[in-house]
Design a protein around this motif. Sequence first.
Motif, mmCIF file in Angstrom:
data_model
loop_
_atom_site.group_PDB
_atom_site.id
_atom_site.type_symbol
_atom_site.label_atom_id
_atom_site.label_comp_id
_atom_site.label_asym_id
_atom_site.label_seq_id
_atom_site.Cartn_x
_atom_site.Cartn_y
_atom_site.Cartn_z
ATOM 1 N N ALA A 1 0.834 -1.201 0.000
ATOM 2 C CA ALA A 1 0.000 0.000 0.000
ATOM 3 C C ALA A 1 0.868 1.249 0.000
ATOM 4 N N ARG A 2 1.913 1.253 0.791
ATOM 5 C CA ARG A 2 2.801 2.420 0.842
ATOM 6 C C ARG A 2 3.420 2.688 -0.527
ATOM 7 N N SER A 3 3.908 1.631 -1.154
ATOM 8 C CA SER A 3 4.570 1.789 -2.449
ATOM 9 C C SER A 3 3.619 2.326 -3.509
ATOM 10 N N TYR A 4 2.437 1.754 -3.595
ATOM 11 C CA TYR A 4 1.516 2.167 -4.652
ATOM 12 C C TYR A 4 0.896 3.537 -4.377
ATOM 13 N N LEU A 5 0.710 3.878 -3.129
ATOM 14 C CA LEU A 5 0.208 5.218 -2.826
ATOM 15 C C LEU A 5 1.273 6.264 -3.155
ATOM 16 N N TYR A 6 2.529 5.923 -2.952
ATOM 17 C CA TYR A 6 3.613 6.828 -3.348
ATOM 18 C C TYR A 6 3.597 7.042 -4.867
ATOM 19 N N LEU A 7 3.456 5.947 -5.609
ATOM 20 C CA LEU A 7 3.436 6.050 -7.069
ATOM 21 C C LEU A 7 2.257 6.902 -7.555
ATOM 22 N N ARG A 8 1.109 6.723 -6.914
ATOM 23 C CA ARG A 8 -0.093 7.427 -7.366
ATOM 24 C C ARG A 8 -0.112 8.899 -6.963
ATOM 25 N N TYR A 9 0.294 9.214 -5.748
ATOM 26 C CA TYR A 9 0.046 10.557 -5.220
ATOM 27 C C TYR A 9 1.291 11.435 -5.047
ATOM 28 N N VAL A 10 2.485 10.851 -5.140
ATOM 29 C CA VAL A 10 3.680 11.644 -4.858
ATOM 30 C C VAL A 10 4.682 11.623 -6.002
ATOM 31 N N LYS A 11 5.065 10.439 -6.454
ATOM 32 C CA LYS A 11 6.134 10.331 -7.457
ATOM 33 C C LYS A 11 5.762 11.072 -8.737
ATOM 34 N N ASP A 12 6.738 11.834 -9.217
ATOM 35 C CA ASP A 12 6.602 12.571 -10.482
ATOM 36 C C ASP A 12 5.518 13.645 -10.465
ATOM 37 N N LYS A 13 5.032 13.960 -9.268
ATOM 38 C CA LYS A 13 4.045 15.039 -9.164
ATOM 39 C C LYS A 13 4.779 16.336 -8.824
ATOM 40 N N ALA A 14 4.702 17.314 -9.704
ATOM 41 C CA ALA A 14 5.470 18.552 -9.537
ATOM 42 C C ALA A 14 5.138 19.262 -8.234
ATOM 43 N N ARG A 15 3.864 19.245 -7.826
ATOM 44 C CA ARG A 15 3.457 20.012 -6.650
ATOM 45 C C ARG A 15 3.208 19.150 -5.419
ATOM 46 N N ALA A 16 3.200 17.837 -5.588
ATOM 47 C CA ALA A 16 2.833 16.946 -4.469
ATOM 48 C C ALA A 16 4.067 16.243 -3.923
ATOM 49 N N ARG A 17 4.797 16.920 -3.061
ATOM 50 C CA ARG A 17 5.956 16.299 -2.432
ATOM 51 C C ARG A 17 5.568 15.512 -1.182
ATOM 52 N N SER A 18 4.337 15.710 -0.705
ATOM 53 C CA SER A 18 3.853 15.013 0.479
ATOM 54 C C SER A 18 2.539 14.326 0.158
ATOM 55 N N LEU A 19 2.257 13.253 0.888
ATOM 56 C CA LEU A 19 1.002 12.535 0.682
ATOM 57 C C LEU A 19 -0.152 13.367 1.230
ATOM 58 N N PRO A 20 -1.247 13.513 0.477
ATOM 59 C CA PRO A 20 -2.398 14.292 0.973
ATOM 60 C C PRO A 20 -2.970 13.699 2.258
ATOM 61 N N GLU A 21 -3.419 14.564 3.155
ATOM 62 C CA GLU A 21 -3.982 14.116 4.426
ATOM 63 C C GLU A 21 -5.197 13.215 4.226
ATOM 64 N N LYS A 22 -5.977 13.480 3.190
ATOM 65 C CA LYS A 22 -7.155 12.649 2.924
ATOM 66 C C LYS A 22 -6.750 11.210 2.635
ATOM 67 N N VAL A 23 -5.652 11.041 1.934
ATOM 68 C CA VAL A 23 -5.156 9.698 1.616
ATOM 69 C C VAL A 23 -4.702 8.995 2.893
ATOM 70 N N ILE A 24 -4.012 9.731 3.764
ATOM 71 C CA ILE A 24 -3.565 9.160 5.040
ATOM 72 C C ILE A 24 -4.767 8.723 5.864
ATOM 73 N N GLY A 25 -5.794 9.576 5.902
ATOM 74 C CA GLY A 25 -6.999 9.243 6.656
ATOM 75 C C GLY A 25 -7.689 8.000 6.120
ATOM 76 N N THR A 26 -7.756 7.877 4.797
ATOM 77 C CA THR A 26 -8.384 6.707 4.190
ATOM 78 C C THR A 26 -7.586 5.442 4.506
ATOM 79 N N TYR A 27 -6.277 5.544 4.407
ATOM 80 C CA TYR A 27 -5.425 4.392 4.718
ATOM 81 C C TYR A 27 -5.625 3.945 6.160
ATOM 82 N N MET A 28 -5.625 4.885 7.086
ATOM 83 C CA MET A 28 -5.744 4.540 8.492
ATOM 84 C C MET A 28 -7.152 4.010 8.823
ATOM 85 N N LYS A 29 -8.171 4.471 8.114
ATOM 86 C CA LYS A 29 -9.511 3.929 8.299
ATOM 87 C C LYS A 29 -9.504 2.438 7.926
ATOM 88 N N MET A 30 -8.848 2.109 6.823
ATOM 89 C CA MET A 30 -8.736 0.719 6.410
ATOM 90 C C MET A 30 -7.974 -0.104 7.448
#
Length: 210
Positions: free
Chosen positions: A175-204
Amino acid sequence: MNDSATSAALRPRKRLSRQERAAGARQAIFEAASKVVGKHGYADASINRITEAAGIAQGTFYLYFGSRQELFDELLPHVGHHMLHFIRDRVTGAKDVYDLEERGFRAFFEYLKDNPGFFRILNEAEVASPTAYRKHFKLLTDHYVDSLRRALQSGEIRHFDQEELETIAYMFMAARSYLYLRYVKDKARARSLPEKVIGTYMKMVRDGLK
């Protein structure tokens, strides 16, 4: 300058032992190799590039590694240890398994933000150094399973048995690897994971481990 400062300045510096110098040189090579591989990949990480980045002669390289491949076979586990120490410092004092997982999850992305070359070192190692790749995942999995086992023994995890812990560890790591690929890697403005994504992960995690 006061007397104590003058005395300290005049005091001869302690000479490093041969063992300390060797450890320092190996560390410099590892740090240089991490930067070079992270930027150029394993195929273009020549000994010349690595020694230039480390500020040492090529001959010095061979005092510590017999070949470039020998270095590569140690590089990912070395970086992995560094990452685990980074995460361990940030999860110290966690109140339960859920707090521990969230702190560790956040720390993983914080580490990647500070060390963007890590993902390339990791992914290319599967082909460039299968030995290092296996060592790295054994290191991470053992660490993760030990943490989950403590939560199981304390009663924080109740609906899984010990044989299932490795599966849980791999699911969380994936999950960590794929969330990095989707939300952080190669994203010019997204150097950090969005809080909403963290919240969804922790809910799971919370709903899944109850």
